[in-house]
Design a protein around this motif. Structure first.
Motif, mmCIF file in Angstrom:
data_model
loop_
_atom_site.group_PDB
_atom_site.id
_atom_site.type_symbol
_atom_site.label_atom_id
_atom_site.label_comp_id
_atom_site.label_asym_id
_atom_site.label_seq_id
_atom_site.Cartn_x
_atom_site.Cartn_y
_atom_site.Cartn_z
ATOM 1 N N UNK A 10 0.845 -1.197 0.000
ATOM 2 C CA UNK A 10 0.000 0.000 0.000
ATOM 3 C C UNK A 10 0.881 1.248 0.000
ATOM 4 N N UNK A 11 0.521 2.208 -0.854
ATOM 5 C CA UNK A 11 1.242 3.474 -0.897
ATOM 6 C C UNK A 11 0.363 4.585 -0.336
ATOM 7 N N UNK A 12 0.924 5.446 0.505
ATOM 8 C CA UNK A 12 0.141 6.573 1.014
ATOM 9 C C UNK A 12 -0.151 7.581 -0.088
ATOM 10 N N UNK A 13 -1.147 8.422 0.137
ATOM 11 C CA UNK A 13 -1.554 9.409 -0.858
ATOM 12 C C UNK A 13 -0.399 10.327 -1.234
ATOM 13 N N UNK A 14 0.417 10.707 -0.245
ATOM 14 C CA UNK A 14 1.533 11.612 -0.529
ATOM 15 C C UNK A 14 2.495 11.034 -1.558
ATOM 16 N N UNK A 15 2.705 9.698 -1.526
ATOM 17 C CA UNK A 15 3.617 9.076 -2.485
ATOM 18 C C UNK A 15 3.005 9.034 -3.876
ATOM 19 N N UNK A 16 1.694 8.768 -3.951
ATOM 20 C CA UNK A 16 1.009 8.818 -5.250
ATOM 21 C C UNK A 16 1.124 10.222 -5.843
ATOM 22 N N UNK A 17 0.933 11.249 -5.023
ATOM 23 C CA UNK A 17 1.056 12.629 -5.501
ATOM 24 C C UNK A 17 2.480 12.914 -5.978
ATOM 25 N N UNK A 18 3.466 12.421 -5.216
ATOM 26 C CA UNK A 18 4.857 12.639 -5.601
ATOM 27 C C UNK A 18 5.170 11.946 -6.927
ATOM 28 N N UNK A 19 4.654 10.744 -7.126
ATOM 29 C CA UNK A 19 4.862 10.025 -8.385
ATOM 30 C C UNK A 19 4.271 10.810 -9.547
ATOM 31 N N UNK A 20 3.077 11.369 -9.350
ATOM 32 C CA UNK A 20 2.421 12.130 -10.412
ATOM 33 C C UNK A 20 3.211 13.386 -10.769
ATOM 34 N N UNK A 21 3.645 14.131 -9.760
ATOM 35 C CA UNK A 21 4.394 15.365 -10.012
ATOM 36 C C UNK A 21 5.745 15.063 -10.669
ATOM 37 N N UNK A 22 6.449 14.051 -10.160
ATOM 38 C CA UNK A 22 7.732 13.680 -10.751
ATOM 39 C C UNK A 22 7.545 13.205 -12.193
ATOM 40 N N UNK A 76 5.322 14.250 -14.288
ATOM 41 C CA UNK A 76 5.158 15.454 -15.113
ATOM 42 C C UNK A 76 6.522 16.073 -15.410
ATOM 43 N N UNK A 77 7.389 16.126 -14.396
ATOM 44 C CA UNK A 77 8.717 16.703 -14.593
ATOM 45 C C UNK A 77 9.540 15.941 -15.624
ATOM 46 N N UNK A 78 9.540 14.622 -15.533
ATOM 47 C CA UNK A 78 10.292 13.808 -16.491
ATOM 48 C C UNK A 78 9.681 13.915 -17.888
ATOM 49 N N UNK A 79 8.344 13.893 -17.960
ATOM 50 C CA UNK A 79 7.673 14.023 -19.258
ATOM 51 C C UNK A 79 8.008 15.364 -19.906
ATOM 52 N N UNK A 80 8.084 16.418 -19.086
ATOM 53 C CA UNK A 80 8.452 17.728 -19.609
ATOM 54 C C UNK A 80 9.850 17.699 -20.221
ATOM 55 N N UNK A 81 10.803 17.098 -19.524
ATOM 56 C CA UNK A 81 12.166 17.015 -20.042
ATOM 57 C C UNK A 81 12.226 16.242 -21.351
ATOM 58 N N UNK A 82 11.588 15.079 -21.372
ATOM 59 C CA UNK A 82 11.600 14.265 -22.590
ATOM 60 C C UNK A 82 10.898 15.002 -23.733
ATOM 61 N N UNK A 83 9.784 15.658 -23.424
ATOM 62 C CA UNK A 83 9.036 16.378 -24.449
ATOM 63 C C UNK A 83 9.844 17.492 -25.073
ATOM 64 N N UNK A 84 10.606 18.227 -24.271
ATOM 65 C CA UNK A 84 11.433 19.300 -24.809
ATOM 66 C C UNK A 84 12.537 18.773 -25.716
ATOM 67 N N UNK A 85 13.086 17.609 -25.369
ATOM 68 C CA UNK A 85 14.115 17.021 -26.234
ATOM 69 C C UNK A 85 13.514 16.560 -27.563
#
Length: 315
Positions: free
Chosen positions: A121-133, A135-144
């Motif tokens: 089981x993952x707490x809500x905070x970890x799910x939120x962190x996964x989602x935000x991270x 987005x960050x990785x997708x942004x980097x890949x998208x710019x490349x």
């Protein structure tokens, strides 16, 4: 926990991240060695250093243990080989910032894989962190992709193999331990934090270094490294890999895993800074934006975890 002992452990963990973070800037000062050869020499020097250190620490028991090692140790060694190999290859293809930010999602990938495979089981905070991270990785890949920078995009994809291998490594060992332990407690950062304390990880690190060097040698041939390059790569193998690996295993017995994870994020900051100051490699805007999202998600997740555990302990 004794305050002075804890302070010494924190200071030593900062030293570990400083050592880890040196790979990028050092690799930018190589003269002749490239690609596969860089990876071969670093892994080979790492293996030699570990053979010497573990040989002194354990003597014949080291080789006897390897000859009768359980399958999980060899699987873990293969994961380490992937991490060692992919990291250096990625540095030859893209910027230090892109590599380190991509690698920094390792703890969150570990949590996600533990949820999918081990049904933790993952707490809500970890799910939120996964989602935000994410987005960050997708942004980097998208710019490349937008910039049509195929080489840099390939480097980031290769770098992604590092946190994936680390996540698989942890999950396999947790499965071997019959699902014992809280995965959210075990999200250590960097090279050693993902390892459950009850497993002896060091022989697996040696296996990984040996496998990486053996696989890379035919691809690196003929070897072209200068004496200058060999000195730098020996320094990476010994001081950027072997020494921190030995240190962090001991630190996992003193510092809680979330604190190791939080301190391990300094590798990203130090690594980008050293490459900027020591090699003139300024991070791109996409790496800075993506990095802020990823690091913010990780820091927020671990700070909340530390606060909750402190509250539970005091209650």
């Amino acid at each position: 926990m004794n305050g002075a002992r804890h302070a010494r452990a924190v200071a030593l963990m900062v030293v570990v991240t400083l050592l880890w973070s040196s790979a990028g800037v050092v690799s930018r000062h190589l003269q002749a060695a490239e690609g596969f050869e860089v990876t071969f020499w670093r892994s080979a020097f790492n293996a030699l250093a570990l053979v010497g250190a573990l040989g002194v620490m354990r003597g014949r028991a080291l080789w006897q243990g390897l000859s009768s090692a359980p399958p999980v140790l060899w699987i873990s060694g293969l994961c380490w080989a992937v991490m060692f190999t992919a990291f250096m290859l990625a540095l030859t293809l893209t910027s230090v910032a892109n590599v380190l930010v991509t690698m920094s999602i390792g703890p969150l990938l570990t949590a996600l894989l533990a949820r999918m495979v081990l049904h933790h089981r993952l707490p809500l905070r970890t799910w939120c962190a996964i989602a935000v991270a994410g987005v960050g990785i997708a942004w980097m890949f998208g710019r490349e992709v937008q910039a049509a920078n195929a080489r840099s995009l390939l480097g980031m994809l290769v770098a992604l193999a590092v946190p994936l291998a680390a996540a698989i490594n942890f999950t396999v060992m947790q499965h071997t331990l019959h699902g014992q332990g809280d995965p959210d407690e075990s999200l250590g950062g960097g090279m050693g934090g993902e390892t459950p304390a009850t497993l002896d990880m060091l022989p697996a690190v040696l296996i990984g270094a040996l496998l990486s060097s053996v696989v890379m040698l035919p691809l690196a041939w003929p070897l072209q490294a200068s004496g200058h390059d060999l000195l730098l790569l020996a320094g990476l193998g010994v001081f950027q890999l072997a020494v921190p690996c030995l240190l962090v295993v001991g630190l996992t017995r003193v510092l809680p895993a979330p604190e190791i994870s939080l301190l391990g994020l300094l590798e990203v900051i130090f690594g980008v800074l050293w490459a900027w100051l020591g090699a003139g490699e300024a991070p791109a805007a996409s790496a800075l934006t993506g990095g802020l999202l990823v690091l913010g998600a990780l820091v927020g997740n671990e700070l909340i975890a530390l606060r909750q555990r402190a509250g539970s302990a005091s209650g």
